[in-house]
Design a protein around this motif. Structure first.
Motif, PDB file in Angstrom:
ATOM      1  N   ASP A   1      36.424  30.056  32.883  1.00 41.41           N
ATOM      2  CA  ASP A   1      37.847  29.922  32.472  1.00 41.41           C
ATOM      3  C   ASP A   1      37.853  28.977  31.403  1.00 41.41           C
ATOM      4  OD1 ASP A   1      40.419  29.783  32.751  1.00 41.41           O
ATOM      5  OD2 ASP A   1      40.550  28.579  34.716  1.00 41.41           O
TER       6      ASP A   1
ATOM      7  N   GLU B   1      40.739  44.233  31.913  1.00 39.34           N
ATOM      8  CA  GLU B   1      41.901  44.412  30.801  1.00 39.34           C
ATOM      9  C   GLU B   1      41.011  44.141  29.544  1.00 39.34           C
ATOM     10  OE1 GLU B   1      44.784  41.563  31.828  1.00 39.34           O
ATOM     11  OE2 GLU B   1      45.536  42.413  33.561  1.00 39.34           O
TER      12      GLU B   1
ATOM     13  N   ARG C   1      40.869  40.173  34.571  1.00 35.58           N
ATOM     14  CA  ARG C   1      41.759  39.096  35.488  1.00 35.58           C
ATOM     15  C   ARG C   1      41.326  38.963  36.883  1.00 35.58           C
ATOM     16  NH1 ARG C   1      46.425  37.320  33.465  1.00 35.58           N
ATOM     17  NH2 ARG C   1      46.314  38.956  31.814  1.00 35.58           N
TER      18      ARG C   1
ATOM     19  N   ARG D   1      42.423  37.823  40.170  1.00 35.03           N
ATOM     20  CA  ARG D   1      43.676  37.487  40.930  1.00 35.03           C
ATOM     21  C   ARG D   1      43.564  36.619  42.120  1.00 35.03           C
ATOM     22  NH1 ARG D   1      48.922  39.311  40.430  1.00 35.03           N
ATOM     23  NH2 ARG D   1      48.659  38.723  38.185  1.00 35.03           N
TER      24      ARG D   1
ATOM     25  N   GLU E   1      47.268  32.457  41.424  1.00 34.12           N
ATOM     26  CA  GLU E   1      46.611  32.059  40.023  1.00 34.12           C
ATOM     27  C   GLU E   1      45.642  33.310  39.436  1.00 34.12           C
ATOM     28  OE1 GLU E   1      43.484  28.753  38.215  1.00 34.12           O
ATOM     29  OE2 GLU E   1      44.154  28.587  40.571  1.00 34.12           O
ATOM     30  N   ASP E   2      45.794  33.549  38.127  1.00 35.71           N
ATOM     31  CA  ASP E   2      44.907  34.183  37.613  1.00 35.71           C
ATOM     32  C   ASP E   2      43.953  33.429  36.673  1.00 35.71           C
ATOM     33  OD1 ASP E   2      46.396  36.537  38.513  1.00 35.71           O
ATOM     34  OD2 ASP E   2      47.495  36.748  36.659  1.00 35.71           O
TER      35      ASP E   2
ATOM     36  N   LEU F   1      40.962  34.559  33.592  1.00 33.57           N
ATOM     37  CA  LEU F   1      40.262  35.439  32.805  1.00 33.57           C
ATOM     38  C   LEU F   1      38.908  35.379  32.818  1.00 33.57           C
ATOM     39  CD1 LEU F   1      43.155  35.844  30.212  1.00 33.57           C
ATOM     40  CD2 LEU F   1      42.899  37.117  32.140  1.00 33.57           C
TER      41      LEU F   1
ATOM     42  N   SER G   1      51.836  43.397  45.041  1.00 30.86           N
ATOM     43  CA  SER G   1      51.508  44.099  43.832  1.00 30.86           C
ATOM     44  C   SER G   1      50.734  45.682  44.303  1.00 30.86           C
ATOM     45  CB  SER G   1      50.363  43.598  43.119  1.00 30.86           C
ATOM     46  OG  SER G   1      49.059  43.430  43.756  1.00 30.86           O
TER      47      SER G   1
END
Length: 103
Positions: A13, A31, A36, A38, A43-44, A46, A96
């Protein structure tokens, strides 16, 4: 690598490495060149690890690859909807929506 033990992931991170329990992960979405991650708390994170690498390392009885660009935590699936000829969408606990691929 991204794996620390059977139930924790090491996630890059930014300049930090985060240790995250598998049970804290809601879904992983590819992506571009990163994934990503989740978390259950919204919180995300990457991470530059490939989705294929995550798929190999996550518990097979807890996670499912539903699309070439998505892996979901099975317990997070709240609803499955048939939206067309052979097409399904999943609604997760964070509301989602994710399309399920035929393959």
């Amino acid at each position: 690598k991204t794996h620390l033990s059977t139930d924790r992931l090491m996630l890059k991170d930014g300049k930090k490495i985060r240790l995250v329990k598998e049970s804290d992960v809601l879904c992983l979405i590819a992506e571009g060149d990163f994934v990503r991650v989740r978390l259950q708390n919204g919180e995300d994170i990457l991470d530059w690890t490939s989705l294929n690498d995550f798929e190999e390392r996550l518990s097979k009885n807890r996670f499912l690859r539903i699309h070439r660009s998505a892996i979901v935590w099975l317990d997070a699936i709240e609803e499955i909807e048939i939206v067309g000829h052979g097409k399904m969408e999943l609604r997760l606990s964070d509301e989602s929506i994710h399309t399920v691929s035929k393959s």
